[in-house]
Every structure is written in C-alpha cells, then in structure tokens.
Design a protein around this motif. Structure first.
Motif, PDB file in Angstrom:
ATOM      1  N   TYR A  72       0.812  -1.215   0.000  1.00 41.73           N
ATOM      2  CA  TYR A  72       0.000   0.000   0.000  1.00 41.73           C
ATOM      3  C   TYR A  72       0.850   1.271   0.000  1.00 41.73           C
ATOM      4  O   TYR A  72       0.482   2.264  -0.597  1.00 41.73           O
ATOM      5  CB  TYR A  72      -0.929   0.020   1.217  1.00 41.73           C
ATOM      6  N   LEU A  73       1.982   1.236   0.668  1.00 40.11           N
ATOM      7  CA  LEU A  73       2.799   2.448   0.765  1.00 40.11           C
ATOM      8  C   LEU A  73       3.443   2.814  -0.571  1.00 40.11           C
ATOM      9  O   LEU A  73       3.901   3.940  -0.739  1.00 40.11           O
ATOM     10  CB  LEU A  73       3.857   2.313   1.862  1.00 40.11           C
ATOM     11  N   ASP A  74       3.440   1.897  -1.538  1.00 40.95           N
ATOM     12  CA  ASP A  74       3.905   2.248  -2.880  1.00 40.95           C
ATOM     13  C   ASP A  74       2.956   3.238  -3.533  1.00 40.95           C
ATOM     14  O   ASP A  74       3.307   3.879  -4.523  1.00 40.95           O
ATOM     15  CB  ASP A  74       4.013   0.998  -3.756  1.00 40.95           C
ATOM     16  N   LEU A  75       1.760   3.358  -2.988  1.00 35.33           N
ATOM     17  CA  LEU A  75       0.759   4.280  -3.525  1.00 35.33           C
ATOM     18  C   LEU A  75       0.856   5.668  -2.890  1.00 35.33           C
ATOM     19  O   LEU A  75       0.084   6.555  -3.215  1.00 35.33           O
ATOM     20  CB  LEU A  75      -0.647   3.691  -3.309  1.00 35.33           C
ATOM     21  N   ILE A  76       1.800   5.850  -1.968  1.00 33.02           N
ATOM     22  CA  ILE A  76       2.042   7.157  -1.345  1.00 33.02           C
ATOM     23  C   ILE A  76       3.355   7.699  -1.915  1.00 33.02           C
ATOM     24  O   ILE A  76       4.429   7.193  -1.592  1.00 33.02           O
ATOM     25  CB  ILE A  76       2.110   7.045   0.198  1.00 33.02           C
TER      26      ILE A  76
ATOM     27  N   ALA B 233      14.309   7.620   4.092  1.00 34.50           N
ATOM     28  CA  ALA B 233      14.385   6.861   5.351  1.00 34.50           C
ATOM     29  C   ALA B 233      13.136   5.981   5.525  1.00 34.50           C
ATOM     30  O   ALA B 233      13.236   4.824   5.936  1.00 34.50           O
ATOM     31  CB  ALA B 233      14.534   7.812   6.533  1.00 34.50           C
ATOM     32  N   GLN B 234      11.962   6.531   5.204  1.00 38.19           N
ATOM     33  CA  GLN B 234      10.731   5.747   5.286  1.00 38.19           C
ATOM     34  C   GLN B 234      10.771   4.576   4.302  1.00 38.19           C
ATOM     35  O   GLN B 234      10.387   3.463   4.635  1.00 38.19           O
ATOM     36  CB  GLN B 234       9.511   6.624   4.995  1.00 38.19           C
ATOM     37  N   ARG B 235      11.250   4.834   3.099  1.00 39.05           N
ATOM     38  CA  ARG B 235      11.334   3.768   2.091  1.00 39.05           C
ATOM     39  C   ARG B 235      12.266   2.648   2.563  1.00 39.05           C
ATOM     40  O   ARG B 235      12.000   1.471   2.340  1.00 39.05           O
ATOM     41  CB  ARG B 235      11.809   4.333   0.750  1.00 39.05           C
ATOM     42  N   ALA B 236      13.356   3.019   3.210  1.00 42.76           N
ATOM     43  CA  ALA B 236      14.292   2.016   3.734  1.00 42.76           C
ATOM     44  C   ALA B 236      13.602   1.164   4.811  1.00 42.76           C
ATOM     45  O   ALA B 236      13.769  -0.060   4.834  1.00 42.76           O
ATOM     46  CB  ALA B 236      15.540   2.689   4.292  1.00 42.76           C
ATOM     47  N   GLN B 237      12.845   1.812   5.684  1.00 41.23           N
ATOM     48  CA  GLN B 237      12.120   1.068   6.721  1.00 41.23           C
ATOM     49  C   GLN B 237      11.071   0.150   6.104  1.00 41.23           C
ATOM     50  O   GLN B 237      10.889  -0.976   6.555  1.00 41.23           O
ATOM     51  CB  GLN B 237      11.463   2.037   7.705  1.00 41.23           C
ATOM     52  N   VAL B 238      10.395   0.628   5.073  1.00 38.40           N
ATOM     53  CA  VAL B 238       9.392  -0.192   4.379  1.00 38.40           C
ATOM     54  C   VAL B 238      10.066  -1.420   3.773  1.00 38.40           C
ATOM     55  O   VAL B 238       9.538  -2.540   3.870  1.00 38.40           O
ATOM     56  CB  VAL B 238       8.653   0.627   3.298  1.00 38.40           C
TER      57      VAL B 238
ATOM     58  N   VAL C 222      -1.767  -9.314   7.266  1.00 39.84           N
ATOM     59  CA  VAL C 222      -1.957  -8.026   6.591  1.00 39.84           C
ATOM     60  C   VAL C 222      -2.307  -6.943   7.608  1.00 39.84           C
ATOM     61  O   VAL C 222      -1.780  -5.831   7.545  1.00 39.84           O
ATOM     62  CB  VAL C 222      -3.017  -8.136   5.472  1.00 39.84           C
ATOM     63  N   ILE C 223      -3.160  -7.256   8.565  1.00 38.64           N
ATOM     64  CA  ILE C 223      -3.513  -6.281   9.604  1.00 38.64           C
ATOM     65  C   ILE C 223      -2.279  -5.883  10.404  1.00 38.64           C
ATOM     66  O   ILE C 223      -2.017  -4.691  10.632  1.00 38.64           O
ATOM     67  CB  ILE C 223      -4.617  -6.851  10.522  1.00 38.64           C
ATOM     68  N   ARG C 224      -1.494  -6.875  10.808  1.00 39.83           N
ATOM     69  CA  ARG C 224      -0.267  -6.593  11.556  1.00 39.83           C
ATOM     70  C   ARG C 224       0.662  -5.711  10.717  1.00 39.83           C
ATOM     71  O   ARG C 224       1.253  -4.741  11.214  1.00 39.83           O
ATOM     72  CB  ARG C 224       0.439  -7.906  11.935  1.00 39.83           C
ATOM     73  N   HIS C 225       0.758  -6.024   9.451  1.00 38.47           N
ATOM     74  CA  HIS C 225       1.618  -5.279   8.528  1.00 38.47           C
ATOM     75  C   HIS C 225       1.149  -3.830   8.369  1.00 38.47           C
ATOM     76  O   HIS C 225       1.961  -2.901   8.407  1.00 38.47           O
ATOM     77  CB  HIS C 225       1.614  -6.005   7.178  1.00 38.47           C
ATOM     78  N   ILE C 226      -0.148  -3.634   8.200  1.00 38.11           N
ATOM     79  CA  ILE C 226      -0.698  -2.280   8.055  1.00 38.11           C
ATOM     80  C   ILE C 226      -0.399  -1.461   9.305  1.00 38.11           C
ATOM     81  O   ILE C 226       0.027  -0.303   9.222  1.00 38.11           O
ATOM     82  CB  ILE C 226      -2.206  -2.322   7.768  1.00 38.11           C
TER      83      ILE C 226
ATOM     84  N   ARG D 108       1.886   1.833   9.348  1.00 37.71           N
ATOM     85  CA  ARG D 108       1.214   3.070   9.755  1.00 37.71           C
ATOM     86  C   ARG D 108       2.070   3.893  10.715  1.00 37.71           C
ATOM     87  O   ARG D 108       2.049   5.119  10.690  1.00 37.71           O
ATOM     88  CB  ARG D 108      -0.118   2.694  10.408  1.00 37.71           C
ATOM     89  N   GLU D 109       2.843   3.214  11.543  1.00 39.70           N
ATOM     90  CA  GLU D 109       3.697   3.897  12.521  1.00 39.70           C
ATOM     91  C   GLU D 109       4.794   4.735  11.860  1.00 39.70           C
ATOM     92  O   GLU D 109       5.341   5.639  12.491  1.00 39.70           O
ATOM     93  CB  GLU D 109       4.331   2.870  13.462  1.00 39.70           C
ATOM     94  N   LEU D 110       5.104   4.453  10.606  1.00 43.39           N
ATOM     95  CA  LEU D 110       6.185   5.169   9.912  1.00 43.39           C
ATOM     96  C   LEU D 110       5.751   6.502   9.337  1.00 43.39           C
ATOM     97  O   LEU D 110       6.590   7.294   8.916  1.00 43.39           O
ATOM     98  CB  LEU D 110       6.699   4.314   8.737  1.00 43.39           C
ATOM     99  N   LEU D 111       4.445   6.759   9.276  1.00 47.60           N
ATOM    100  CA  LEU D 111       3.911   7.846   8.470  1.00 47.60           C
ATOM    101  C   LEU D 111       3.669   9.137   9.241  1.00 47.60           C
ATOM    102  O   LEU D 111       3.349   9.114  10.435  1.00 47.60           O
ATOM    103  CB  LEU D 111       2.597   7.402   7.825  1.00 47.60           C
ATOM    104  N   SER D 112       3.772  10.237   8.522  1.00 48.02           N
ATOM    105  CA  SER D 112       3.400  11.548   9.064  1.00 48.02           C
ATOM    106  C   SER D 112       1.869  11.619   9.089  1.00 48.02           C
ATOM    107  O   SER D 112       1.197  10.796   8.460  1.00 48.02           O
ATOM    108  CB  SER D 112       3.953  12.651   8.164  1.00 48.02           C
ATOM    109  N   PRO D 113       1.298  12.612   9.775  1.00 50.48           N
ATOM    110  CA  PRO D 113      -0.168  12.727   9.808  1.00 50.48           C
ATOM    111  C   PRO D 113      -0.800  12.846   8.410  1.00 50.48           C
ATOM    112  O   PRO D 113      -1.806  12.193   8.137  1.00 50.48           O
ATOM    113  CB  PRO D 113      -0.407  13.992  10.635  1.00 50.48           C
ATOM    114  N   SER D 114      -0.210  13.629   7.511  1.00 45.24           N
ATOM    115  CA  SER D 114      -0.801  13.758   6.172  1.00 45.24           C
ATOM    116  C   SER D 114      -0.657  12.451   5.382  1.00 45.24           C
ATOM    117  O   SER D 114      -1.571  12.054   4.655  1.00 45.24           O
ATOM    118  CB  SER D 114      -0.167  14.915   5.396  1.00 45.24           C
ATOM    119  N   GLN D 115       0.470  11.763   5.528  1.00 43.77           N
ATOM    120  CA  GLN D 115       0.642  10.466   4.871  1.00 43.77           C
ATOM    121  C   GLN D 115      -0.330   9.435   5.447  1.00 43.77           C
ATOM    122  O   GLN D 115      -0.854   8.596   4.726  1.00 43.77           O
ATOM    123  CB  GLN D 115       2.078   9.970   5.038  1.00 43.77           C
TER     124      GLN D 115
END
Length: 154
Positions: free
Chosen positions: A41-45, A51-56, A113-117, A121-128
């Motif tokens: 899903y984060l490929d759609l953001i 740094a976020q991409r590395a964590q993903v 998938v739920i665990r993954h989401i 989610r913890e990696l994202l800024s409020p707008s992301q």
C-alpha cells in the motif's frame, strides 16, 4: 496542384493521428507497467522520504515471504479441493476438511496483513496517514485485501 495539396493534407492528418495514437499507447503501456511494481500500500504514497522507504523495505523483507508462503499453501489446498470435488466417490468429510484448511489460511493472511498495516502506519506523518487511510478504504472496498489479497495484487 489541387490533388497534390489534398494528398499532402491527407498524409499530414494520417501522420498526426498515428502520433497521437502512438503517444496514447506508450502512455497507457507505461502506466500499466507502474502498477506491477506495487508490492504494498505504501507504494501508492508518493511522498515517502528515503528513510521511510528504507524502513518499508526492511518490513517487507519479513512480510512478503511470509504472505507468499500463506498464498502458496492456499493455492495448494484449492488445487486439492478441486480434485476432491470431482473424485468418485465423493468424500464430503475430506472436502470439508480441506475447505476448513483454506479458511484457516485466509484468516492467517488477514491477520498478517492487519499486523503489517499497523506496522507501516507507525512510519507515516499525519498527512501520509490520512492518505494511507484513503488507500486502505479503497483497496478493501472491493471485498478483499487489495494488493495483499490472495491473488497477490493481480
């Protein structure tokens, strides 16, 4: 002179139409190819930081093989179910046992998938995070897990 002008204009029009169709074809082909690169899903953001991409990538290194194993098990059980449905004599108990195993794999996939989401989610800024919510709602609206569904996002 009149026929020459007509043929020149006709050739120019055909060339313009060919260029327009060619451009549309390559644009469509390129946009379809982009969809194949989506692994999550984060490929759609689009505005993830490096740094976020590395964590993903780190998260996916564990998640993707795990869900692929679940999918492989489900495909195997579904193939077995198809065989059982057409064997003579029909063994209903075995059919129901295999169907139960498929359901267990589906539940396991949902949990992963739920665990993954939640982990992503913890990696994202409020707008992301707001964009992530919109993506999840859209992906789940089709009745499955979106890019992480059984078909692997096909």
């Amino acid at each position: 002179m009149n026929a020459t002008s007509f043929l020149s204009g006709f050739a120019a029009a055909v060339l313009c139409v060919a260029v327009v169709f060619g451009a549309a074809f390559f644009r469509f082909k390129r946009s379809r190819g982009r969809g194949r690169d989506i692994k999550g899903y984060l490929d759609l953001i689009p505005d993830l930081t490096e740094a976020q991409r590395a964590q993903v990538r780190e998260i996916r290194a564990v998640f993707l093989p795990k869900v692929e194993e679940i999918r492989r098990n489900m495909r195997s059980k579904r193939a077995r179910l198809a065989e059982l449905l057409f064997e003579d004599p029909v063994e209903r108990q075995t059919i129901h046992a295999v169907a139960k195993e498929i359901t267990e794999h589906q539940a396991e996939l949902e949990k992963e998938v739920i665990r993954h989401i939640l982990e992503e989610r913890e990696l994202l800024s409020p707008s992301q995070n707001r964009r992530f919510y919109e993506i999840i709602v859209e992906q789940f609206s089709y009745g499955g897990l979106g890019v992480h569904d059984v078909d692997g996002g096909r």
